[in-house]
Design a protein around this motif. Structure first.
Motif, PDB file in Angstrom:
ATOM      1  N   UNK A  71     -36.070 -79.015 -36.498  1.00 54.14           N
ATOM      2  CA  UNK A  71     -37.188 -79.827 -35.672  1.00 54.14           C
ATOM      3  C   UNK A  71     -38.027 -79.132 -35.689  1.00 54.14           C
ATOM      4  N   UNK A  72     -37.941 -77.665 -35.288  1.00 52.56           N
ATOM      5  CA  UNK A  72     -38.995 -76.824 -35.971  1.00 52.56           C
ATOM      6  C   UNK A  72     -40.075 -76.984 -37.102  1.00 52.56           C
ATOM      7  N   UNK A  73     -39.427 -77.400 -38.474  1.00 52.25           N
ATOM      8  CA  UNK A  73     -40.664 -78.453 -39.710  1.00 52.25           C
ATOM      9  C   UNK A  73     -41.157 -79.695 -38.876  1.00 52.25           C
ATOM     10  N   UNK A  74     -40.692 -80.188 -38.342  1.00 49.41           N
ATOM     11  CA  UNK A  74     -40.819 -81.842 -38.144  1.00 49.41           C
ATOM     12  C   UNK A  74     -42.303 -81.164 -36.551  1.00 49.41           C
ATOM     13  N   UNK A  75     -42.409 -80.275 -35.922  1.00 51.81           N
ATOM     14  CA  UNK A  75     -43.445 -80.175 -35.308  1.00 51.81           C
ATOM     15  C   UNK A  75     -44.261 -79.133 -36.828  1.00 51.81           C
ATOM     16  N   UNK A  76     -44.415 -78.346 -37.417  1.00 51.48           N
ATOM     17  CA  UNK A  76     -45.051 -77.655 -38.219  1.00 51.48           C
ATOM     18  C   UNK A  76     -46.166 -78.987 -38.981  1.00 51.48           C
ATOM     19  N   UNK A  77     -44.942 -80.209 -39.838  1.00 51.27           N
ATOM     20  CA  UNK A  77     -45.233 -81.126 -40.472  1.00 51.27           C
ATOM     21  C   UNK A  77     -46.660 -82.383 -39.375  1.00 51.27           C
TER      22      UNK A  77
END
Length: 328
Positions: A71-77
């Motif tokens: 989820x953290x990486x989805x926001x960064x994307x």
């Protein structure tokens, strides 16, 4: 989940090499950066390719589950796609997955991730007014994105609300037998925390004041490159008040720079009439959260024993007596 076995630096290097086998980084070399909430490496690639930040998510806890990391990486994307910010853009593995799972030794499994390296330098001084203005614009961009972004199904991140505040207070209470703080100091922290808990409960959870925040944007978690601030380390991102995000950054700014920050931030974000009281409430909350985190490490106790009396006298007493302190 890993066992409690202690691994060496060489073990972590072997784990990182195992993770890299699932990516396409030609000519890569590993630079070990350290172990904290995770084990990090700088992956130096061929000259024409950007370097990579590799993380081994070694610690336990809710932030380290695969869903939470993803989820953290989805926001960064989404931030990388939707804004002009320079930040750690996730890199998928050969299976087009954001999180890579490896095994090593007695490890059941270990999650690993890769993001583009963000060039820049941390500040070893108080930011200039111009840098603070840029920093406020950076935070404004994060919040504006959060207000408009539709969270995907299954998005899982920590929640910064009343329970988070009270868990930090409970951690400080557990330090009383060690002498880290006195009963009188704890009682004042507790009184301030109870007042802040009431403030938190009174705030509506609307898209204008509450959403996904960085939650830890201090001077070690942003770098400057050619005058541009760049956010890094989103491992603490979660659901919280936008003004809590601001208050966390205010921990490391002078009163003059806090006023400069507000002036720049309000060009794009309307603040409620009681914003100063809210910021002071969240400011003490952010301090208490930091105290709780540091108190788990005995090596931090000597410094904490000097800092706690200062905070109680300079901030908590004034807060409980209704005396403004944040922007003075």
């Amino acid at each position: 989940m890993y066992t409690k076995q202690e691994y060496t630096k060489q073990d972590f290097i072997l784990m990182a090499q195992a993770a890299l086998e699932q990516y396409d980084f030609p000519g890569s070399e590993l630079d070990y950066l350290g172990k904290s909430g995770s084990v990090t490496f700088r992956v130096r690639t061929l000259a024409e390719n950007p370097d990579i930040l590799l993380k081994l998510h070694y610690s336990e806890g809710e932030r380290k589950t695969r869903d939470s990391i993803e989820s953290e990486l989805i926001w960064l994307e989404a931030l990388s796609r939707d804004t002009k910010l320079t930040l750690p853009t996730p890199v998928k593995n050969r299976e087009q997955e954001l999180v890579t799972v490896i095994t090593y030794g007695t490890l059941g499994h270990l999650n690993a991730t890769c993001c583009r390296w963000v060039d820049g330098d941390t500040l070893d001084r108080e930011p200039s007014p111009e840098e603070v203005t840029q920093l406020a614009q950076l935070m404004s961009a994060l919040h504006q994105h959060s207000k408009q972004w539709e969270l995907p199904a299954g998005f899982v991140r920590p929640v910064y609300h009343r329970e988070n505040l009270l868990s930090s207070l409970a951690q400080m209470q557990r330090q009383l037998p060690s002498g880290l703080l006195s009963t009188e100091q704890f009682n004042l922290l507790e009184s301030a925390a109870n007042s802040i808990a009431e403030v938190i409960e009174q705030q509506p959870l609307t898209r204008d004041n509450y959403g996904i925040i960085h939650s830890d944007l201090h001077e070690s978690n942003y770098v400057f490159c050619d005058g541009e601030p760049r956010p890094i380390d989103f491992s603490g991102c979660g659901y919280g008040f936008y003004l809590f995000d601001v208050a966390e950054t205010f921990l490391h700014l002078s009163p003059d720079n806090r006023r400069t920050f507000i002036s720049a931030y309000t060009r794009h974000n309307e603040l409620p009439p009681e914003y100063e009281h809210l910021l002071e409430s969240y400011f003490i909350w952010a301090i208490l959260r930091n105290f709780a985190f540091l108190s788990a490490n005995p090596l931090e106790h000597e410094e904490l024993s000097r800092t706690i009396p200062y905070v109680v006298e300079r901030f908590c007493n004034k807060y409980l007596n209704g005396e403004p302190f944040l922007l003075n």
